[in-house]
Write an enzyme that holds these catalytic residues in place. Structure first.
Site, PDB file in Angstrom:
ATOM      1  CE  LYS A 178      55.215  41.178  40.153  1.00  0.00           C
ATOM      2  NZ  LYS A 178      53.749  41.143  40.172  1.00  0.00           N
ATOM      3  N   GLY A 239      44.880  37.231  41.003  1.00  0.00           N
ATOM      4  CA  GLY A 239      43.500  37.662  41.200  1.00  0.00           C
ATOM      5  C   GLY A 239      42.529  36.581  41.604  1.00  0.00           C
ATOM      6  CB  ALA A 265      49.862  36.316  42.210  1.00  0.00           C
ATOM      7  CG  ASN A 287      46.178  45.490  42.676  1.00  0.00           C
ATOM      8  OD1 ASN A 287      46.538  45.893  41.595  1.00  0.00           O
ATOM      9  ND2 ASN A 287      45.238  46.143  43.352  1.00  0.00           N
ATOM     10  CB  THR A 288      42.717  41.240  43.203  1.00  0.00           C
ATOM     11  OG1 THR A 288      43.390  41.417  41.958  1.00  0.00           O
ATOM     12  CG2 THR A 288      41.229  41.084  42.946  1.00  0.00           C
TER      13      THR A 288
END
Length: 341
Positions: A178, A239, A265, A287-288
């Site tokens: 990535k 994030g 994202a 992720n976050t």
């Protein structure tokens, strides 16, 4: 004795010391690291033959976090959809999950299992030479179930991104990467020129590149032209939890792209995932949104279901939006006397 520099620190080693000897002294498992000597990657099969010399600059890196509760099998509705193909890899889950920001590795492992992801992203960082007793991220990832996708997170130039990609390939033995090349620390937005340059170099070297980019359709077109396997437009800043801020641009990218488009994202909650998937994205990377949720494990379940629901809704096709109501009950057969006022 002679002096070499290991991960920025001066270290004395015996004359004639091999790279294999050094790794053994540092208690570093050779299958979990990659070594760069004077800016050149040393293949694992050459570790024993590689004799260190005074003044050598060594970088030793490993992988760090950027782990189906019900079943390790593909989602129950997999027969309603075809799998996602990226290069030589096939995925039944369209949810890609990062491994950073969790409170503990154990929590990460449980969240990854709850999400039923089949692909997790990891970053490349220096090995911790001071605390060899610390846990390893790789010990908490089920590599029989999850493909590890290395990323170039934290790189701010094409050269650094290519360097990190080569190191990750040495650690994992995979050409899948990535690509992230950031413009600045405050926004973490991609640098378009450096990203395109890095993509061209990595494709030329045989990498299968999944490329983080902005939601600019022109940039997505350029990256696809460079040969990336997937374009990954940001829904919003990394994030930030703002979700998909510009769905119209995502729609244009989807209309034009011949490669899978993965929303990357900015996901804050399950509805953000569903929106991206209903637009037609091939997948979502986050992720976050899980790691910093008040209950990460519950959120991991929610993200999984949202991804599946959004994908099925996209395939099913939503009804058109109309200004006025359309009755869902039959308009014929009313009892006597029933009529609009």
């Amino acid at each position: 004795m002679m002096n070499v520099t290991v991960n920025g620190e001066s270290r004395e080693v015996p004359d004639g010391c091999s790279l294999e000897d050094l790794l053994r002294t540092l208690d570093l498992p050779r299958d979990q690291v990659a070594v760069e000597r004077n800016l050149e990657i040393v293949p694992k099969q050459h570790y024993q033959a590689c004799r260190l010399e005074t003044g050598d600059q060594l970088e030793i890196v490993t992988l760090v976090g950027g782990g189906s509760v019900d079943s390790p099998e593909a989602p129950s509705d997999s027969d309603l959809d075809e799998p996602l193909r990226l290069g030589d890899h096939v995925f039944h889950s369209r949810l890609f999950v990062g491994t950073g920001k969790y409170a503990t590795f154990a929590q990460m492992k449980t969240c990854l299992e709850a999400s039923q992801t089949e692909c997790v992203t990891v970053a490349v960082r220096r090995v911790n030479l001071r605390d060899r007793g610390s846990e390893s991220l790789l010990d908490y990832i089920d590599r029989d179930r999850c493909l590890i996708l290395p990323n170039t997170a934290g790189c701010y130039s094409a050269e650094d991104a290519v360097r990190y990609a080569r190191l990750s390939r040495e650690v994992l033995g995979t050409n899948l990467v990535k690509l992230e090349v950031l413009a600045d620390e405050r926004t973490l937005l991609p640098d378009p020129l450096a990203t395109l340059r890095a993509a061209e170099l990595l494709v030329e070297e045989g990498f299968t590149v999944l490329c983080y980019t902005s939601d600019d359709p022109v940039m997505a077109r350029r990256l696809e032209g460079a040969g990336v396997a997937s374009v990954m437009p940001a829904g919003s800043p990394i994030g930030s939890g703002q979700g998909v801020l510009n769905p119209n641009n995502i729609r244009i990218i989807l209309e034009e792209a011949k490669v899978p488009v993965i929303c990357d994202a900015g996901v804050g909650t399950a509805s953000d995932v569903a929106i991206a998937m209903e637009l037609g994205c091939a997948g979502v990377l986050l992720n976050t949104g899980i790691a910093h949720a008040q209950d990460p494990i519950r959120m991991a379940h929610a993200m999984r279901h949202a991804c599946e629901a959004g994908r099925l809704a996209y395939l099913a096709g939503r009804i058109p939006k109309k200004l006025y109501a359309t009755a869902s009950s039959p308009t014929e057969g009313h009892i006597s006397g029933i009529k609009p006022q």
